[in-house]
Design a protein around this motif. Structure first.
Motif, short mmCIF file in Angstrom:
data_model
loop_
_atom_site.label_atom_id
_atom_site.label_comp_id
_atom_site.label_asym_id
_atom_site.label_seq_id
_atom_site.Cartn_x
_atom_site.Cartn_y
_atom_site.Cartn_z
N GLY A 100 44.80 53.30 54.03
CA GLY A 100 45.67 54.42 53.67
C GLY A 100 46.66 54.09 52.58
O GLY A 100 47.73 54.68 52.51
N LEU A 101 46.30 53.16 51.71
CA LEU A 101 47.20 52.76 50.62
C LEU A 101 47.04 53.68 49.42
O LEU A 101 45.93 54.15 49.13
N PRO A 102 48.11 53.92 48.68
CA PRO A 102 47.99 54.74 47.46
C PRO A 102 47.19 53.99 46.40
O PRO A 102 47.10 52.76 46.42
N ALA A 103 46.66 54.73 45.46
CA ALA A 103 45.79 54.14 44.43
C ALA A 103 46.53 53.15 43.54
O ALA A 103 45.94 52.19 43.07
N ALA A 104 47.81 53.37 43.28
CA ALA A 104 48.57 52.49 42.37
C ALA A 104 49.20 51.31 43.11
O ALA A 104 49.95 50.55 42.51
N TYR A 105 48.91 51.12 44.37
CA TYR A 105 49.52 50.05 45.16
C TYR A 105 49.01 48.69 44.68
O TYR A 105 47.81 48.49 44.49
N GLN A 106 49.93 47.74 44.46
CA GLN A 106 49.58 46.40 44.02
C GLN A 106 49.51 45.47 45.23
O GLN A 106 50.47 45.38 45.98
N ASP A 107 48.39 44.80 45.40
CA ASP A 107 48.23 43.89 46.53
C ASP A 107 47.40 42.69 46.11
O ASP A 107 47.09 42.50 44.93
N SER A 108 47.03 41.84 47.05
CA SER A 108 46.29 40.62 46.74
C SER A 108 44.88 40.91 46.26
O SER A 108 44.23 40.03 45.70
N TYR A 109 44.39 42.12 46.47
CA TYR A 109 43.05 42.46 46.00
C TYR A 109 42.95 42.44 44.48
O TYR A 109 41.89 42.18 43.93
N GLU A 110 44.06 42.73 43.80
CA GLU A 110 44.05 42.70 42.33
C GLU A 110 43.73 41.30 41.82
O GLU A 110 42.93 41.12 40.90
N VAL A 111 44.35 40.30 42.43
CA VAL A 111 44.10 38.91 42.04
C VAL A 111 42.66 38.54 42.37
O VAL A 111 41.97 37.90 41.56
N TYR A 112 42.19 38.96 43.54
CA TYR A 112 40.81 38.67 43.92
C TYR A 112 39.82 39.30 42.94
O TYR A 112 38.85 38.65 42.52
N LEU A 113 40.03 40.56 42.60
CA LEU A 113 39.12 41.23 41.66
C LEU A 113 39.09 40.52 40.32
O LEU A 113 38.03 40.36 39.71
N GLN A 114 40.24 40.07 39.85
CA GLN A 114 40.32 39.38 38.57
C GLN A 114 39.57 38.05 38.61
O GLN A 114 38.78 37.74 37.71
N THR A 115 39.80 37.25 39.66
CA THR A 115 39.13 35.94 39.74
C THR A 115 37.64 36.08 39.97
O THR A 115 36.85 35.34 39.39
N SER A 116 37.22 37.05 40.79
CA SER A 116 35.79 37.22 41.02
C SER A 116 35.09 37.72 39.76
O SER A 116 33.97 37.31 39.45
N GLU A 117 35.76 38.58 39.00
CA GLU A 117 35.18 39.07 37.75
C GLU A 117 35.00 37.93 36.75
O GLU A 117 33.97 37.83 36.08
N GLU A 118 35.98 37.02 36.68
CA GLU A 118 35.88 35.87 35.78
C GLU A 118 34.75 34.93 36.21
O GLU A 118 34.00 34.42 35.37
N GLU A 119 34.60 34.70 37.52
CA GLU A 119 33.52 33.84 38.02
C GLU A 119 32.16 34.43 37.70
O GLU A 119 31.25 33.73 37.27
N ILE A 120 32.01 35.72 37.94
CA ILE A 120 30.72 36.38 37.72
C ILE A 120 30.36 36.41 36.23
O ILE A 120 29.22 36.17 35.85
N GLU A 121 31.34 36.70 35.40
CA GLU A 121 31.07 36.76 33.96
C GLU A 121 30.79 35.39 33.36
O GLU A 121 30.19 35.30 32.29
N ALA A 122 31.19 34.32 34.03
CA ALA A 122 30.94 32.97 33.53
C ALA A 122 29.50 32.51 33.74
O ALA A 122 29.11 31.48 33.18
N LEU A 123 28.73 33.25 34.48
CA LEU A 123 27.33 32.86 34.73
C LEU A 123 26.52 32.91 33.45
O LEU A 123 26.67 33.81 32.62
N GLN A 124 25.65 31.93 33.30
CA GLN A 124 24.74 31.88 32.15
C GLN A 124 23.31 31.87 32.66
O GLN A 124 23.03 31.35 33.72
N ASP A 125 22.41 32.38 31.86
CA ASP A 125 20.99 32.42 32.21
C ASP A 125 20.38 31.05 32.23
O ASP A 125 20.60 30.14 31.60
#
Length: 158
Positions: free
Chosen positions: A133-158
């Motif tokens: 039930g959190l508002p859309a603009a609420y800042q929480d630890s998920y923001e940090v998680y999304l940023q780190t997971s996006e960096e890990e995923i984008e670092a993959l090479q074929d």
């Protein structure tokens, strides 16, 4: 020169508490990519035999696994992707932990698999936020998680 054509499976391993009567923990952090690869090998051998394993053995690799979300990216040769997909679907447990595999996306390039994984992570976080039930603009630890997971995923090479 002939290019090696791949298929990329994006799989989510959901912990199953329904069938986990004889296991002590169903946490996704208890497994790693090597465990997934060996469990997938055993699944293919059990359901398709040596011929099935021989067809996918040279190309099957687990390129990425996140213990926090249970997301996994698997590479396999284009011609044998159906055997690998069936092996993932028929997978019942990994290292004694019961999981329900959910194939989220199949793509021809690692870039599309990465984009699908990032989009899936965002959808899961949005689902968690809406359940809380959190508002859309609420800042929480998920923001940090999304940023780190996006960096890990984008670092993959074929």
């Amino acid at each position: 020169m002939v290019r090696f054509k791949n298929r990329w499976l994006l799989v989510e391993f959901l912990p199953s508490t329904t069938f986990a009567a004889n296991t002590t923990s169903t946490s996704t952090s208890a497994i790693n990519s090597k465990h997934i690869w060996s469990a997938l090998k055993q699944s293919i051998l059990a359901h398709f035999g040596d011929a099935g394993w021989g067809s996918v053995a040279s190309s099957l690799t687990v390129k990425y696994y996140s213990p926090q979300t249970g997301i996994c990216i698997i590479r396999v040769a284009r011609d044998q992707h159906k055997v690998a997909w069936a092996g993932v679907t028929l997978l019942s447990n990994i290292e004694g932990h019961v999981f329900v595999p959910n194939v989220i996306h199949l793509s021809g390039t690692i870039k599309q698999a990465q984009l699908a994984a990032i989009q899936h992570n965002r959808e899961v976080v949005a689902r968690y936020r809406s359940q809380a039930g959190l508002p859309a603009a609420y800042q929480d630890s998920y923001e940090v998680y999304l940023q780190t997971s996006e960096e890990e995923i984008e670092a993959l090479q074929d």
